[in-house]
Motif scaffolding. Structure first.
Motif, PDB file in Angstrom:
ATOM      1  N   VAL A 166       0.875  -1.085  -0.671  1.00 36.84           N
ATOM      2  CA  VAL A 166       0.064  -0.108   0.287  1.00 36.84           C
ATOM      3  C   VAL A 166       1.068   1.067   0.038  1.00 36.84           C
ATOM      4  N   GLU A 167       1.880   1.549   0.688  1.00 36.21           N
ATOM      5  CA  GLU A 167       2.335   2.477   0.909  1.00 36.21           C
ATOM      6  C   GLU A 167       3.547   2.932  -0.356  1.00 36.21           C
ATOM      7  N   PHE A 168       3.982   1.823  -1.158  1.00 34.56           N
ATOM      8  CA  PHE A 168       4.495   2.163  -2.935  1.00 34.56           C
ATOM      9  C   PHE A 168       3.195   2.701  -3.207  1.00 34.56           C
ATOM     10  N   ALA A 169       2.615   2.055  -3.246  1.00 30.87           N
ATOM     11  CA  ALA A 169       0.835   2.379  -3.973  1.00 30.87           C
ATOM     12  C   ALA A 169       0.392   3.594  -4.192  1.00 30.87           C
ATOM     13  N   LYS A 170       1.371   4.409  -2.926  1.00 30.03           N
ATOM     14  CA  LYS A 170       0.335   5.638  -2.310  1.00 30.03           C
ATOM     15  C   LYS A 170       1.358   6.667  -3.106  1.00 30.03           C
ATOM     16  N   ALA A 171       2.691   6.651  -2.867  1.00 28.22           N
ATOM     17  CA  ALA A 171       3.626   7.033  -3.034  1.00 28.22           C
ATOM     18  C   ALA A 171       4.097   7.136  -4.681  1.00 28.22           C
ATOM     19  N   MET A 172       3.680   5.755  -5.179  1.00 29.42           N
ATOM     20  CA  MET A 172       3.545   5.941  -6.496  1.00 29.42           C
ATOM     21  C   MET A 172       2.464   7.521  -6.997  1.00 29.42           C
ATOM     22  N   SER A 173       1.517   7.198  -6.432  1.00 30.96           N
ATOM     23  CA  SER A 173       0.060   7.696  -7.270  1.00 30.96           C
ATOM     24  C   SER A 173       0.328   9.352  -6.409  1.00 30.96           C
ATOM     25  N   ASP A 174       0.676   9.738  -5.046  1.00 36.76           N
ATOM     26  CA  ASP A 174       0.869  10.895  -5.124  1.00 36.76           C
ATOM     27  C   ASP A 174       1.912  11.620  -6.062  1.00 36.76           C
ATOM     28  N   ARG A 175       2.851  10.771  -6.697  1.00 33.24           N
ATOM     29  CA  ARG A 175       3.718  11.494  -7.580  1.00 33.24           C
ATOM     30  C   ARG A 175       3.090  11.309  -8.817  1.00 33.24           C
ATOM     31  N   ALA A 176       2.253  10.768  -9.509  1.00 34.50           N
ATOM     32  CA  ALA A 176       1.314  10.596 -10.489  1.00 34.50           C
ATOM     33  C   ALA A 176       0.663  12.100 -10.752  1.00 34.50           C
TER      34      ALA A 176
END
Length: 386
Positions: free
Chosen positions: A65-75
């Motif tokens: 979840v943490e990786f998904a959130k980090a990538m989503s935030d940057r996108a």
């Protein structure tokens, strides 16, 4: 670079592989999830233009979840984020995570979904683990995105692994490894967000990036491993999650002790995640120990690292295991470093691993049960796929 072994290895590998080494790299060893995940997430969260991540395993847990959130935030912030997941290795990912990333603008692609028209193609998997941020910082090694890798290999729920943080010209080789597999998704190789920056020489590591590709016949990964094994003169250490090489590699490995090389092989122990792969390894124990290889099994947790060190001067870290699947079938990438300081760190970590491992005793092993021996022999017909 004045060390004779380094000079010999460099020229052998450059000629055999056909890819030059680059100088001026900075390499940082990251040991286990406690070090690996924070470093990767920090880089992703600081991305200004691009994030490229490819992986075999993307499973579940808070870290997923943490990786998904980090990538989503940057996108959402306007960074181009590309995520390439192996269709088989990523089958356990929660669909809601993928949906969330899609909505945020993360470009998610699946590598080689099973196809009825081409079932054999699906046997060749994306096993590379690469993350490149802004074309300047990269990560590679053995870790997957899942809760199994969290922690510090203190118990059976915390897998043991090694990753590298890379800065310098070698980043280009890892970016190329991503692009090669991304291209198979049918998407453009690059876009206006790719800056292809000139890589400054800011460190002291000499590095070669070697890619293995799913294909028939001999490939660069096999060549690189052969050169490393052949070149060892004093000490060879190899840690791998899955060990099922062909007879030729077993022969080369067994020849090393005969010329006076101390050889240590570190494999999973009681917490191996794939018993059939471990049985294939165990089928070679007697031959290996008999020719002078010291075989160790890691006791606290699953040993998932893929690390080789040679004579305190050279190291290999990457995604490739020492088995037929990695060497014959899957997409792999490894980093070969000529850097005594880096090797000293890796050897220090291996010292700790060996201290928490049990060494195979030949006399005891030869007295193992008949059912165990039958199971070992049963793996022979399928060893090329393990």
């Amino acid at each position: 670079m004045g060390d004779p072994l380094e000079q010999v290895l460099r020229r052998r590998l450059e000629v055999v592989i056909g890819t030059p080494f680059t100088e001026g790299n900075t390499l940082t060893v990251l040991r286990n999830g406690d070090q690996i995940f924070p470093a990767m997430l920090e880089a992703i969260r600081g991305a200004q233009s691009t994030v490229d991540l490819m992986t075999f395993v993307y499973w579940r847990g808070e870290i997923a979840v943490e990786f998904a959130k980090a990538m989503s935030d940057r996108a959402r912030a306007g960074v181009r984020v590309r995520l390439l997941i192996d269709a088989l290795g990523g089958r356990l990912i929660e669909k809601s995570l993928v949906d969330d990333m899609d909505r945020a603008g993360v470009h998610v692609e699946w590598f080689r979904k099973p196809l009825l028209k081409s079932p054999f193609k699906s046997n060749h998997r994306l096993h590379r683990k690469v993350c490149v941020v802004d074309g300047r910082v990269a990560f590679t090694g053995g870790v997957g995105i899942a809760e199994e890798w969290c922690g510090d290999a203190r118990n059976e729920s915390e897998w043991r692994d090694t990753h590298l943080r890379v800065e310098g010209p070698a980043v280009d080789g890892l970016q190329s490894a991503f692009i090669q597999d991304w291209a198979e998704s049918g998407q453009p190789l690059y876009d206006e967000r790719d800056e292809f920056p000139e890589q400054e020489q800011q460190g002291s590591s000499t590095v070669q990036i070697v890619r293995g590709s799913a294909s028939l016949g001999w490939d660069d990964m096999q060549s690189a491993f052969h050169v490393m094994l052949d070149s060892a003169q004093e000490r060879l250490r190899l840690a791998t999650a899955y060990f099922a090489p062909d007879d030729d590699f077993l022969r080369v490995l067994c020849e090393a002790p005969q010329r006076g090389v101390e050889v240590d092989l570190l494999l999973p122990g009681p917490h191996a995640d794939k018993r059939v792969c471990q049985l294939a390894s165990e089928a070679a124990y007697a031959r290996l120990v008999g020719c002078g290889v010291r075989v160790w099994t890691f006791q606290p947790s699953m040993m998932h690292a893929k690390v080789m060190t040679v004579d305190g001067a050279a190291a290999v870290v990457g995604s490739s295991n020492f088995n037929r699947r990695s060497l014959d079938h899957d997409e792999e990438v490894v980093l070969i470093a000529l850097d005594t300081d880096l090797v000293a760190t890796l050897d220090e970590h291996l010292d700790d691993d060996f201290a928490r491992s049990e060494r195979i005793d030949l006399s005891r092993w030869e007295n193992r049960s008949a059912p165990q021996q039958v199971l070992e022999r049963a793996t022979k017909p399928i060893r090329r796929w393990l």
